[in-house]
Design a protein around this motif. Structure first.
Motif: not given
Length: 290
Positions: A47-48, A51-52, A54, A144-146, A148
Motif C-alpha cells: 500500500r505504501r 500511495e506513492e 500508481h 498518488m494517494g489512496p 478511490r
C-alpha cells in the motif's frame, strides 16, 4: 482461441478510461526472517508504494490480507470460493469487467491473481507487461494517494476443478509418464546448494527446474518472447501433451511459469498451492538435492 492474457502499456493506455476496466496493483513485499524462524517471511501489502505512485484509476489488492486463507500457517493459500466472490465483488469485479493486473519489481503477484481468477472461471483478466516500471519508463501519467476504488460488483464464480492441488496429488504424480512437476525457484534452491528458508533444502523428487526469473527480462521484468519461453520449457521436457504441476516456495512465482505455459497453449496446468512452504517442513514427504 482465448485472448492473450498479456497486455502492453500502450494497449492499457488506450483503454484506461473505459467504464468496464478494473485495474489493480497487486504488489506484496516479503520481509524474510532469519534462518531457523518458524515462518520464512512476513507478507507486507504494497500500500505504501501504491500511495506513492500508481497508474491512474487503479485500485489496490491485498493478497494475504483479503484474498488468502486466514486459517492456515501457510501464506497465500487459496481461500474458499465464497470469500473470493465477496472480496472481488468488493473491489468492483463483475461478469462484464475487464481486469488488468500489475505489480512492482516482479509480475508474480499479478500472475497469482490471474491464476486465481482463472480458477474461478473468470477469463477476462490480463497482466501488464513490465508493470508500473514499464509504465513509468515510458513517461506515462502517475497518480498518488489512496485508492478511490470501484463501485461494488457482483462476482459469481464458475470454478474450474484441478487448477490447485495438494501434496497428496503431487506425491501420487511421481513417476507418472505424462506428468511433469516443475520447480520455479532458483537453480541454487532447487539443487539444495544454499539453505532454504522453507525447511529442508532441495526439491520434490523427480521435478525439473525452470526458474520464473528466467522467463523475465530487463530492468522492468517484461516477459521473454514466447519463442524463447517455448525453447526453455522444451529443454525441460515440458511438452503440450503433458500435465504440468508447478510449484515454488509459496505458490506465487510458479504462476509466472503457468502464465507463460498458458500463453503457449498448454491446457493441463496445475499449481501445488502449498509448495515448498509445506513440503519442506513435512518430514513424511520425500525430498532430494542435486
Amino acid at each position: 482461441m482465448e485472448h492473450d492474457p498479456l497486455i502492453t502499456s500502450t494497449e492499457l493506455a488506450g483503454i484506461l478510461h473505459a467504464p468496464d476496466l478494473r485495474l489493480y496493483d497487486c504488489t506484496t513485499y516479503l520481509e524474510y526472517q532469519p534462518p531457523g524462524s518458524d515462518i520464512p517471511y512476513i507478507a507486507v501489502p504494497g500500500r505504501r508504494t501504491f500511495e506513492e505512485g500508481h497508474i491512474p484509476g487503479a485500485d489496490f489488492l491485498d493478497l494475504q490480507g483479503e484474498f488468502s486463507d486466514q486459517h492456515t500457517p501457510l501464506r497465500f493459500m487459496m481461500p474458499d470460493i465464497a470469500a473470493l466472490e465477496a472480496a472481488f465483488g468488493r473491489h468492483g469485479v463483475g461478469p462484464d469487467s475487464r481486469v488488468v493486473l500489475y505489480s512492482l519489481a516482479t509480475p508474480m503477484w499479478a500472475t497469482r491473481f490471474w491464476w486465481m481468477l482463472r480458477a474461478l472461471g473468470f477469463d477476462n483478466a490480463a497482466v501488464l507487461d513490465g508493470g508500473l516500471e514499464q509504465w513509468r519508463a515510458e513517461g506515462r501519467a502517475i497518480e498518488m494517494g489512496p485508492a478511490r476504488g470501484y463501485p461494488p460488483g457482483r462476482f459469481i464464480a464458475k470454478p474450474r476443478t484441478g487448477l490447485f492441488v495438494d501434496s497428496r496429488t503431487v506425491l501420487a504424480a511421481h513417476g507418472v509418464a505424462n506428468t511433469v512437476v516443475v520447480n520455479a525457484l532458483s537453480a541454487q534452491l532447487h539443487q539444495g546448494l544454499e539453505p532454504s528458508r522453507y525447511g529442508r533444502p532441495g526439491h520434490i523428487p523427480g521435478s525439473c527446474n525452470l526458474p520464473a526469473s528466467t522467463l523475465l527480462a530487463g530492468e522492468t521484468k517484461t516477459f521473454v518472447p514466447l519463442t524463447d519461453a517455448k525453447t526453455k520449457f522444451a529443454a525441460q521436457g515440458i511438452a503440450q501433451d503433458k500435465r504440468v504441476i508447478a510449484y515454488c516456495g509459496g505458490g506465487i512465482s510458479a504462476t509466472v511459469d503457468l502464465f507463460m505455459l498458458h500463453r503457449l497453449g498448454h491446457q493441463n496446468l496445475t499449481l501445488y498451492d502449498g509448495s515448498m512452504g509445506e513440503w519442506a517442513k513435512d518430514e513424511s514427504l520425500p525430498i532430494e538435492t542435486g
